[in-house]
Design a protein around this motif. Structure first.
Motif, mmCIF file in Angstrom:
data_model
loop_
_atom_site.group_PDB
_atom_site.id
_atom_site.type_symbol
_atom_site.label_atom_id
_atom_site.label_comp_id
_atom_site.label_asym_id
_atom_site.label_seq_id
_atom_site.Cartn_x
_atom_site.Cartn_y
_atom_site.Cartn_z
ATOM 1 N N ASP A 615 0.832 -1.208 0.000
ATOM 2 C CA ASP A 615 0.000 0.000 0.000
ATOM 3 C C ASP A 615 0.868 1.260 0.000
ATOM 4 N N GLU A 616 1.965 1.186 0.743
ATOM 5 C CA GLU A 616 2.874 2.366 0.827
ATOM 6 C C GLU A 616 3.512 2.649 -0.527
ATOM 7 N N ILE A 617 3.987 1.604 -1.194
ATOM 8 C CA ILE A 617 4.652 1.818 -2.470
ATOM 9 C C ILE A 617 3.691 2.298 -3.532
ATOM 10 N N GLU A 618 2.413 1.819 -3.424
ATOM 11 C CA GLU A 618 1.424 2.308 -4.370
ATOM 12 C C GLU A 618 1.171 3.796 -4.146
ATOM 13 N N ALA A 619 1.154 4.181 -2.867
ATOM 14 C CA ALA A 619 0.925 5.601 -2.546
ATOM 15 C C ALA A 619 2.082 6.450 -3.032
ATOM 16 N N VAL A 620 3.351 5.961 -2.862
ATOM 17 C CA VAL A 620 4.535 6.711 -3.313
ATOM 18 C C VAL A 620 4.533 6.821 -4.824
ATOM 19 N N GLY A 621 4.193 5.716 -5.494
ATOM 20 C CA GLY A 621 4.169 5.747 -6.966
ATOM 21 C C GLY A 621 3.143 6.725 -7.481
ATOM 22 N N LYS A 622 1.958 6.709 -6.874
ATOM 23 C CA LYS A 622 0.935 7.650 -7.323
ATOM 24 C C LYS A 622 1.353 9.100 -7.064
ATOM 25 N N SER A 623 1.993 9.303 -5.877
ATOM 26 C CA SER A 623 2.462 10.672 -5.565
ATOM 27 C C SER A 623 3.503 11.128 -6.587
ATOM 28 N N LEU A 624 4.416 10.203 -6.961
ATOM 29 C CA LEU A 624 5.465 10.559 -7.932
ATOM 30 C C LEU A 624 4.863 10.845 -9.297
ATOM 31 N N LEU A 625 3.839 10.044 -9.662
ATOM 32 C CA LEU A 625 3.180 10.288 -10.951
ATOM 33 C C LEU A 625 2.459 11.635 -10.939
ATOM 34 N N ASP A 626 1.872 11.926 -9.808
ATOM 35 C CA ASP A 626 1.183 13.219 -9.711
ATOM 36 C C ASP A 626 2.173 14.394 -9.860
ATOM 37 N N ARG A 627 3.366 14.261 -9.243
ATOM 38 C CA ARG A 627 4.364 15.349 -9.310
ATOM 39 C C ARG A 627 4.876 15.572 -10.746
ATOM 40 N N ALA A 651 8.863 8.957 -18.551
ATOM 41 C CA ALA A 651 9.234 8.683 -17.153
ATOM 42 C C ALA A 651 8.049 8.085 -16.380
ATOM 43 N N ALA A 652 6.840 8.587 -16.619
ATOM 44 C CA ALA A 652 5.650 8.074 -15.919
ATOM 45 C C ALA A 652 5.351 6.636 -16.329
ATOM 46 N N GLU A 653 5.547 6.314 -17.612
ATOM 47 C CA GLU A 653 5.289 4.965 -18.089
ATOM 48 C C GLU A 653 6.191 3.953 -17.393
ATOM 49 N N HIS A 654 7.470 4.329 -17.200
ATOM 50 C CA HIS A 654 8.396 3.429 -16.526
ATOM 51 C C HIS A 654 7.950 3.175 -15.086
ATOM 52 N N ILE A 655 7.462 4.222 -14.431
ATOM 53 C CA ILE A 655 7.009 4.061 -13.035
ATOM 54 C C ILE A 655 5.771 3.167 -12.991
ATOM 55 N N ARG A 656 4.875 3.387 -13.956
ATOM 56 C CA ARG A 656 3.661 2.573 -13.981
ATOM 57 C C ARG A 656 3.999 1.092 -14.195
ATOM 58 N N GLU A 657 4.957 0.806 -15.048
ATOM 59 C CA GLU A 657 5.330 -0.589 -15.277
ATOM 60 C C GLU A 657 5.849 -1.234 -13.999
ATOM 61 N N LYS A 658 6.688 -0.434 -13.325
ATOM 62 C CA LYS A 658 7.199 -1.007 -12.073
ATOM 63 C C LYS A 658 6.069 -1.184 -11.063
ATOM 64 N N MET A 659 5.114 -0.269 -11.059
ATOM 65 C CA MET A 659 3.971 -0.417 -10.140
ATOM 66 C C MET A 659 3.154 -1.656 -10.517
ATOM 67 N N LYS A 660 3.035 -1.965 -11.800
ATOM 68 C CA LYS A 660 2.325 -3.174 -12.227
ATOM 69 C C LYS A 660 3.020 -4.429 -11.705
ATOM 70 N N LEU A 661 4.351 -4.417 -11.778
ATOM 71 C CA LEU A 661 5.107 -5.567 -11.260
ATOM 72 C C LEU A 661 4.876 -5.751 -9.762
ATOM 73 N N VAL A 662 4.859 -4.622 -9.078
ATOM 74 C CA VAL A 662 4.626 -4.708 -7.620
ATOM 75 C C VAL A 662 3.211 -5.235 -7.345
ATOM 76 N N SER A 663 2.249 -4.757 -8.131
ATOM 77 C CA SER A 663 0.865 -5.198 -7.955
ATOM 78 C C SER A 663 0.739 -6.703 -8.245
ATOM 79 N N LEU A 664 1.404 -7.168 -9.292
ATOM 80 C CA LEU A 664 1.394 -8.592 -9.611
ATOM 81 C C LEU A 664 2.016 -9.411 -8.482
ATOM 82 N N LYS A 665 3.098 -8.880 -7.927
ATOM 83 C CA LYS A 665 3.741 -9.558 -6.791
ATOM 84 C C LYS A 665 2.796 -9.638 -5.605
ATOM 85 N N LYS A 666 2.028 -8.618 -5.421
ATOM 86 C CA LYS A 666 1.078 -8.577 -4.304
ATOM 87 C C LYS A 666 0.019 -9.653 -4.484
#
Length: 679
Positions: A615-627, A651-666
């Motif tokens: 949940d924390e990493i999803e929040a950080v990723g969303k915050s970074l995408l927002d910035r 840059a946002a696409e790369h972050i989203r891909e990594k967030m997808k990997l984290v979500s899949l891991k979850k």
């Protein structure tokens, strides 16, 4: 005519004409003609031909009777040439042959064609049928020349003898007086001698040519005393003329020597008198160019007067040299003494003139250099009195360079003035040697004081200008430094702006992993250090401009322009840098947590109790995408985005891909958790 009868007596021809014949003139002419032959020739008698073909009988008869009174003893035969059968009746009234005893000579009447019975044809002219060549005008011209030569040469001989004999007797004064009375002959001896030689040459040519040369026996031959008389007169003339030339030479030499003595004394007296007095009164050098030029003009007038006498000296020196070369021992000592006296006086006076001219020229050069130096000092002072208001540092440097050049020119001018002044002082110190005993201390002191005063005044003016130049140089250097500080401060603002622009346009990557992002963060900190140094450098330069402006008492442009720009750019850079740092730090946290989750093994039991990390990493990723979608907002309210939209999207696409990997891991972690209670 030169013809002779059979007794070798000369033939005298009397041509009568239609005009009235003057018996007096005829008598004089006969007397003259009969005076020409020698006595020996006269003793042989004469044959007279009276040509009456163009005359009247009474004239012929008168002429024949006149011969009785003129030449009775010398006439042996009179041939009267009659016209053909014209006088027959008149002859009957007067028969000359009957009057032979009373006349003293025989008279015959004969026609022209029968005259050869009594006289050979070769002794008769063409008028009487003969072959004798005779030109009466030529004879007359030669006779006139002979008579003129005889008269002139005889008179000239008497005059020359009087002059020459007068010069041989008495004392020197008596000789000079006698020569003075008859010094010039009435005719030119050279002309008379030339006439005699030409006449003699003509007579000798006629004699030796003879009949072979086409010229008959001339009545001007030596038998008529012409040639011997001419030769005798020429010999006498040459002798007397040679003596006369020697007399003239001696007299000319004596006269020339006296004239030279007189002219020498005139030159010497003027040079030692008025000439020297003119130089004694000229000792000043003037106090300006105009005054020196006036003195030079006065000196040129004096030189002009001297030149006339020097020209006389040159002429006299040449005359004396010519007389010395002639080698007359009696005048040698006197001539050398005159030459030496004249040369000494002229050279001494010429040396004084040259010395005075050199002194005035040196004074003119000194005043010229002084005037030039004064003008240079005035120009330099005028430049120093004008306030400096240059537009930039380059113009200040140019002005400073011009100022230094003017000061160097002044230094050289003062050095030249000192050299000219010292040279002039040296010449003045030698002036006393030309003073002719006159005390020139007062004049020299005035000149020396003037020269030294000019040099001291120029030295003081130059020192004052140097002091002002030092002050002006310091001020201009400060102004150069001020402009330099302002230019460098403006450059610092430009550099800082370029750094800000580079930060916004090129510093956009966030890294693909935590390690790379940390490297980018470290580079950014160094980049910020460079910007900080640039800002600090600009601030220091602006502080220096404030100090320089206070020193120069002028208003700086940086306080109202450069400093606000510097602060504004720095604030924008600071805000942008902080946003960049925040994004990089957020990216580091995101990548670190994501990499940690993705690297954990499923066999680890503690992973089942850390679901909150997802949940924390999803929040950080969303915050970074927002910035990434939010612009940088500056204090003045303006906004600026990092990079281009495509760069941010990448840059946002790369972050989203990594967030997808984290979500899949979850999700993978949640499946085992769901199957455990059922079992």
């Amino acid at each position: 005519t030169g013809g002779k009868d059979r007794r070798s007596g000369l033939i005298l021809t009397i041509p009568l004409c239609l005009e009235q014949t003057s018996m007096d003139e005829l008598s004089v002419t006969l007397d003259y003609l009969l005076s020409i032959p020698s006595e020996k020739c006269k003793a042989r008698g004469f044959t007279v031909i009276v040509d009456g073909r163009k005359s009247q009988w009474n004239v012929v008869k008168t002429v024949v009777l006149m011969l009785q009174n003129v030449v009775p003893a010398e006439v042996s035969l009179v041939c009267v040439v009659k016209p053909d059968e014209f006088w027959d009746k008149k002859v009957t009234h007067f028969c000359f042959w009957k009057e032979k005893d009373r006349l003293g000579f025989e008279v015959i009447l004969v026609s022209a064609n029968k005259l050869t019975r009594y006289i050979e044809p070769c002794q008769l002219t063409e008028d009487f049928g003969g072959t004798l060549t005779y030109d009466h005008m030529d004879w007359l011209n030669k006779r006139l020349v002979f008579e003129k030569f005889t008269k002139e040469s005889t008179s000239l001989l008497d005059e020359l003898a009087l002059i020459n004999n007068g010069s041989d007797k008495g004392t020197q004064q008596e000789r000079e007086r006698s020569i003075d009375l008859n010094f010039l002959p009435s005719v030119d001896p050279e002309t008379v001698l030339q006439t005699g030689h030409e006449l003699l040459s003509e007579l000798q040519q006629r004699r030796f040519n003879g009949s072979d040369g086409g010229v008959s026996w001339s009545p001007m031959d030596d038998e008529l005393l012409a040639q011997p008389q001419v030769m005798k007169l020429l010999d006498s003339l040459r002798e007397q003329y040679t003596r006369y030339q020697e007399v003239c030479r001696q007299r000319s030499k004596r006269t020339q020597l006296e004239e030279i003595q007189q002219k020498v004394m005139q030159v010497v007296n003027w040079l030692e008198g008025p000439g020297s007095e003119q130089l004694r009164t000229q000792w000043g050098i003037g106090d300006s160019i105009r005054a020196s030029q006036a003195l030079q003009q006065k000196h040129e007038e004096i030189e002009s007067q001297h030149s006339e006498w020097f020209a006389v000296y040159v002429e006299l020196n040449q005359q004396i040299a010519a007389l010395l070369n002639a080698g007359d021992e009696e005048d040698l000592v006197e001539l050398k003494a005159l030459q030496q006296q004249l040369s000494d006086v002229c050279y001494r006076q010429a040396s004084q003139l040259e010395f005075r001219q050199n002194l005035l020229q040196a004074a003119l050069e000194f005043h010229s250099v002084a005037q030039d130096l004064s003008q240079q000092l005035d120009g330099l002072l005028g430049m120093l009195c004008v306030d400096v208001a240059p537009a930039d540092g380059a113009s200040i440097q140019q002005t400073l360079k011009l100022l230094e050049e003017k000061l160097k020119s002044v230094d050289l001018g003062l050095q030249g003035l000192r050299e000219k002044g010292q040279s002039l002082l040296d010449q003045i110190s030698n002036q006393a040697s030309w003073a002719y005993g006159k005390d020139v201390t007062i004049e020299n002191k005035e000149n020396v004081d003037h020269i030294q005063g000019v040099m001291e005044d120029m030295q003081l003016r130059k020192q004052r200008c140097e002091d002002m130049v030092d002050v002006r140089r310091l001020k201009m250097l400060q102004m150069v430094q001020l402009f330099k500080c302002e230019e460098d401060a403006a450059q610092a603002v430009e550099w800082l702006s370029e750094l800000l622009d580079a930060l916004l346009k090129t510093h956009i990557r966030l890294g693909d992993d935590a390690q790379e992002t940390k490297v980018l963060l470290e580079k950014h900190r160094k980049f910020v250090d460079v910007a900080q140094s640039t800002y600090d450098y600009g601030r220091q330069l602006l502080q220096a401009t404030v100090v320089l402006c206070q020193s120069l008492r002028c208003t700086s442009r940086s306080s109202g322009d450069t400093l606000p720009r510097l602060n504004r750019v720095w604030k924008q850079f600071t805000v942008t840098s902080e946003e960049r740092v925040h994004r990089l730090e957020t990216a580091v946290a995101f990548h670190s947590t994501a990499e940690k989750i993705l690297q954990e093994c499923p066999e680890q039991p503690e992973a089942f109790y850390e679901m909150e990390q997802f949940d924390e990493i999803e929040a950080v990723g969303k915050s970074l995408l927002d910035r990434l979608t939010v612009p940088v907002v500056y204090p003045d309210g303006s906004e600026q985005y990092f990079g281009s939209p495509s760069d941010m999207a990448s840059a946002a696409e790369h972050i989203r891909e990594k967030m997808k990997l984290v979500s899949l891991k979850k999700q993978q972690l949640k499946q085992p958790e769901a199957t455990t209670p059922e079992s």
